[in-house]
Scaffold this active site. Structure first.
Site, PDB file in Angstrom:
ATOM      1  N   LYS A 177      -6.357  -3.079  13.383  1.00  0.00           N
ATOM      2  CA  LYS A 177      -6.239  -3.800  12.524  1.00  0.00           C
ATOM      3  C   LYS A 177      -5.961  -5.464  13.157  1.00  0.00           C
ATOM      4  O   LYS A 177      -5.345  -5.992  12.816  1.00  0.00           O
ATOM      5  CB  LYS A 177      -5.943  -4.066  10.944  1.00  0.00           C
ATOM      6  N   GLU A 252       7.860  -3.897  16.706  1.00  0.00           N
ATOM      7  CA  GLU A 252       7.905  -4.843  17.201  1.00  0.00           C
ATOM      8  C   GLU A 252       7.658  -6.421  16.293  1.00  0.00           C
ATOM      9  O   GLU A 252       6.670  -6.748  15.829  1.00  0.00           O
ATOM     10  CB  GLU A 252       6.827  -6.157  17.691  1.00  0.00           C
ATOM     11  N   CYS A 286       7.207 -15.044  18.593  1.00  0.00           N
ATOM     12  CA  CYS A 286       8.753 -14.336  18.170  1.00  0.00           C
ATOM     13  C   CYS A 286       9.756 -14.151  18.962  1.00  0.00           C
ATOM     14  O   CYS A 286      11.023 -14.336  18.305  1.00  0.00           O
ATOM     15  CB  CYS A 286       7.909 -12.936  17.942  1.00  0.00           C
ATOM     16  N   GLU A 383      14.550 -16.677  10.089  1.00  0.00           N
ATOM     17  CA  GLU A 383      13.457 -16.757  11.311  1.00  0.00           C
ATOM     18  C   GLU A 383      12.590 -17.726  10.688  1.00  0.00           C
ATOM     19  O   GLU A 383      12.605 -17.895   9.130  1.00  0.00           O
ATOM     20  CB  GLU A 383      12.482 -15.419  11.720  1.00  0.00           C
TER      21      GLU A 383
HETATM   22  P1  NAD Z   1       2.686  -9.842   9.120  1.00  0.00           P
HETATM   23  O1  NAD Z   1       3.958  -9.459   8.996  1.00  0.00           O
HETATM   24  O2  NAD Z   1       2.893 -11.446   7.987  1.00  0.00           O
HETATM   25  O3  NAD Z   1       1.261  -9.798   9.150  1.00  0.00           O
HETATM   26  C1  NAD Z   1       1.334  -9.060  10.838  1.00  0.00           C
HETATM   27  C2  NAD Z   1      -0.244  -8.067  10.277  1.00  0.00           C
HETATM   28  O4  NAD Z   1       0.215  -6.872   9.760  1.00  0.00           O
HETATM   29  C3  NAD Z   1      -1.417  -8.887  10.119  1.00  0.00           C
HETATM   30  O5  NAD Z   1      -2.515  -8.382  10.646  1.00  0.00           O
HETATM   31  C4  NAD Z   1      -1.664  -8.644   8.320  1.00  0.00           C
HETATM   32  O6  NAD Z   1      -2.263  -8.571   8.348  1.00  0.00           O
HETATM   33  C5  NAD Z   1      -0.968  -7.782   8.608  1.00  0.00           C
HETATM   34  N1  NAD Z   1      -0.583  -6.616   7.002  1.00  0.00           N
HETATM   35  C6  NAD Z   1       0.097  -7.197   6.417  1.00  0.00           C
HETATM   36  N2  NAD Z   1       0.458  -6.662   5.177  1.00  0.00           N
HETATM   37  C7  NAD Z   1       0.235  -5.398   5.436  1.00  0.00           C
HETATM   38  C8  NAD Z   1       0.279  -4.210   5.040  1.00  0.00           C
HETATM   39  N3  NAD Z   1       0.567  -3.866   3.905  1.00  0.00           N
HETATM   40  N4  NAD Z   1       0.444  -2.735   5.750  1.00  0.00           N
HETATM   41  C9  NAD Z   1      -0.487  -3.190   7.107  1.00  0.00           C
HETATM   42  N5  NAD Z   1      -0.884  -3.940   7.842  1.00  0.00           N
HETATM   43  C10 NAD Z   1      -0.118  -5.102   7.375  1.00  0.00           C
HETATM   44  O7  NAD Z   1       2.944 -11.660  10.571  1.00  0.00           O
HETATM   45  P2  NAD Z   1       2.303 -12.901  11.032  1.00  0.00           P
HETATM   46  O8  NAD Z   1       2.942 -13.569   9.966  1.00  0.00           O
HETATM   47  O9  NAD Z   1       0.745 -12.492  11.737  1.00  0.00           O
HETATM   48  O10 NAD Z   1       3.664 -12.416  12.140  1.00  0.00           O
HETATM   49  C11 NAD Z   1       4.406 -13.722  12.489  1.00  0.00           C
HETATM   50  C12 NAD Z   1       5.477 -12.258  12.633  1.00  0.00           C
HETATM   51  O11 NAD Z   1       5.351 -11.534  13.526  1.00  0.00           O
HETATM   52  C13 NAD Z   1       6.998 -13.118  12.767  1.00  0.00           C
HETATM   53  O12 NAD Z   1       8.055 -12.364  11.953  1.00  0.00           O
HETATM   54  C14 NAD Z   1       6.925 -12.768  14.179  1.00  0.00           C
HETATM   55  O13 NAD Z   1       8.145 -13.263  14.754  1.00  0.00           O
HETATM   56  C15 NAD Z   1       6.236 -12.016  14.551  1.00  0.00           C
HETATM   57  N6  NAD Z   1       5.738 -11.171  16.050  1.00  0.00           N
HETATM   58  C16 NAD Z   1       6.107 -10.270  16.727  1.00  0.00           C
HETATM   59  C17 NAD Z   1       6.399  -9.838  17.715  1.00  0.00           C
HETATM   60  C18 NAD Z   1       6.820  -8.915  18.544  1.00  0.00           C
HETATM   61  O14 NAD Z   1       6.445  -8.091  19.994  1.00  0.00           O
HETATM   62  N7  NAD Z   1       8.189  -8.699  18.763  1.00  0.00           N
HETATM   63  C19 NAD Z   1       5.024 -10.920  18.321  1.00  0.00           C
HETATM   64  C20 NAD Z   1       4.301 -11.684  17.877  1.00  0.00           C
HETATM   65  C21 NAD Z   1       5.114 -11.764  15.906  1.00  0.00           C
END
Ligand code: NAD
Length: 513
Positions: A177, A252, A286, A383
């Site tokens: 996704k 992650e 992240c 964060e």
């Molecule tokens: P987010 O949690 O808003 O979204 C991440 C993904 O989850 C998107 O594809 C979104 O569409 C999907 N999503 C949202 N609601 C969902 C649900 N109910 N069910 C399933 N999927 C759903 O995060 P973001 O704003 O896109 O990304 C930023 C965050 O990601 C930050 O907290 C960052 O630290 C973290 N991040 C972590 C890593 C790592 O490797 N640890 C890497 C990159 C980003």
């Protein structure tokens, strides 16, 4: 964007529009203009994609393939991306807003993930367990089945590759996704899989929202494995859904990573770490360097140097490779501005920045430094996911480490010192999945990555990542059975005890539950 071609979902080897006819518009964050329109995946597309992936699994299409050939397939995907790397880097740059050089780096890292795990595909081995003369026993490391992979927008190409390459190398099939704010990189990844001859249904890429397509995917009864990369809040929702069906997850999540700077540190190295660690990609990484914990005797000098560096950073669109590029969206920028307001109200002092650059058309936010940040404040604990650095001072060596560890996150941490004894002492005590010494982002495709505490669990990158994509099964074989009748002798009695049988070991009671 009237008349623009709609970018479709990649399902079962075909490009499919959404059955609802709904669309998602993708913006260029540097000017807010729509650059593409994608078909919004919903429940029906999720069902089709999972059914295709499940068919590939049940027909053993990847499992029965020689692992060497699975590796060769991943090499071909890497080659297909490499052949179009300039074009794909430009797409990645324009949809995320990041600098073009950074996007080129993302394409390069993507290719390296594919080649790294391609080379490991035929090295995922079980072991043989000695159990005496009557048995042969061995383990196999089997895939889970359909792996649902949820990707965030900040690294939409490389974060797709790092999970997907492990999954395919080990014989899982995948439904990705892609992030709704930056779905085009995932679509390019699907194109590379198509041209590399990945079997239809083994890799499916959906373009949809999280609360609809993402939620439908993680709840799907045929999904057997989830990789979630994103925020802790969404991570909790994913875990709740996964708990209903006991689905294993790799989580992650976010970070609040700190660098502890001792008085003997090379301050040029610290300033460079801040430049790349805090401000690349507008701070939307992240494992960003978000907190600088500085020994008091050098705090003023370091703060002056950091301020000079930050105020010297150029601001502008990623395509022109400026230092400070836009944030992904207006909403994300508002969240960061809000966090700056809260920091001020909690007594932090603005050294530079602190506000949106609203005179520009895109979602630009000033590179920001706060000093006097208290350990109990939101800026220290939560964060922000933007170009914001929090500076706090410490007096004795141990309290630097204590401050760095005093959050519920633990993705990365760093220490700056010229004293090797101190560096090693700190590296052991900094409670984070990756520890950097005298630099930032001191890790790569080969080095295991992931969180402790609420930054998540499971590991991506490195050889360790493969452990999260296989489950160990044990095969026990009884050999040289007697032709008939009761078995006697010491070894047979041992076997009987091993099997938990109270009766002597006979062929007739050799029935496993
Ligand atoms: P987010 O949690 O808003 O979204 C991440 C993904 O989850 C998107 O594809 C979104 O569409 C999907 N999503 C949202 N609601 C969902 C649900 N109910 N069910 C399933 N999927 C759903 O995060 P973001 O704003 O896109 O990304 C930023 C965050 O990601 C930050 O907290 C960052 O630290 C973290 N991040 C972590 C890593 C790592 O490797 N640890 C890497 C990159 C980003």
């Amino acid at each position: 964007m009237a008349g623009a071609e709609v970018v479709k979902n990649y399902i079962d080897g075909e490009w499919k529009d959404s059955s609802s006819g709904r669309r998602i518009e993708v913006d260029d964050p540097s000017n807010g203009k729509t650059i593409a329109v994608v078909a919004e995946a919903g429940q029906e597309e999720v069902d089709l994609a999972v059914a295709a992936a499940n068919r590939v699994f049940r027909d053993r299409i990847l499992i029965d393939m020689h692992p060497y050939d699975r590796g060769r397939m991943l090499f071909r995907v890497a080659d297909a991306l490499e052949a179009r790397s300039d074009e794909i880097a430009t797409i990645n740059c324009v949809e995320t807003g990041k600098a073009l050089d950074l996007a080129r780096g993302e394409v390069g890292t993507t290719i390296r993930y594919l080649r790294y795990y391609a080379g490991l595909a035929d090295k995922v081995e079980g072991r043989s367990i000695p159990r005496g003369a009557e048995f042969v026993d061995y383990t196999v490391r089997s895939p889970f089945g359909v792996s649902a992979q949820i990707v965030p927008w900040n690294g939409p190409l490389e974060l797709t590759a790092r999970s997907l390459a492990c999954a395919i190398a080990t014989g899982n099939s995948v439904v990705v996704k892609s992030p709704e704010l930056a779905p085009l990189s995932g679509v390019e990844f699907a194109r590379a899989c198509e041209s590399a001859g990945v079997p239809a249904g083994a890799v499916n890429v959906l373009t949809g929202y999280g609360h609809t397509a993402g939620q439908a995917l993680i709840q799907h009864p045929d999904v057997r494995h989830i990789v979630f990369t994103g925020s802790p809040a969404t991570g909790r929702a994913v875990l709740k859904a996964a708990s209903e069906r006991i689905v294993p997850c790799i989580m992650e999540l976010g970070g609040k990573s700190a660098a502890v700077v001792y008085a003997d540190a090379d301050l040029d190295a610290v300033v460079e770490a801040v430049r790349i660690g805090t401000y690349l990609n507008a701070g939307q990484n992240c494992n960003n360097l978000t907190r600088l914990i500085v020994e008091r005797s050098i705090a003023n000098e370091l703060l002056d140097r950091v301020k000079a560096c930050v105020e010297g950073l150029s601001v502008g669109p990623g395509l022109e490779n400026f230092d400070i590029t836009p944030m992904i969206s207006q909403k994300q920028r508002q969240l960061v501005e809000g966090a700056c307001q809260v920091a001020l109200s909690e007594g932090a002092r603005i050294v530079t920045g602190g506000a949106a650059l609203s005179d520009r058309s895109g979602y630009f936010m000033a590179a920001t430094v706060f000093s006097d940040v208290k350990r109990e404040s939101n800026l220290f604990q939560k964060e922000v996911f933007g170009p914001v650095l929090a500076v706090t001072v410490f007096d004795d060596p141990a309290s630097g480490i204590e401050l760095a560890n005093d959050t519920d996150q633990g993705l990365a941490a760093g220490v700056f010192t010229r004293d090797i004894d101190r560096a090693l002492w700190c590296a052991e005590r900094l409670w984070a999945g990756q520890v950097y010494v005298n630099g930032w982002y001191v890790g790569g495709v080969e080095t295991p990555f992931g969180g402790v505490k609420q930054s998540g669990y499971g590991r991506e990158k490195g050889q360790e990542a493969l452990d999260g994509y296989v489950q160990t099964r044990n095969i026990g074989i009884r050999i040289s059975p007697p032709s008939s009748g009761e078995v006697s002798g010491t070894q047979s009695r041992t076997a009987a005890l091993d099997q938990g049988l109270s009766q002597p070991f006979t062929l007739s009671n050799l029935v496993q539950p």
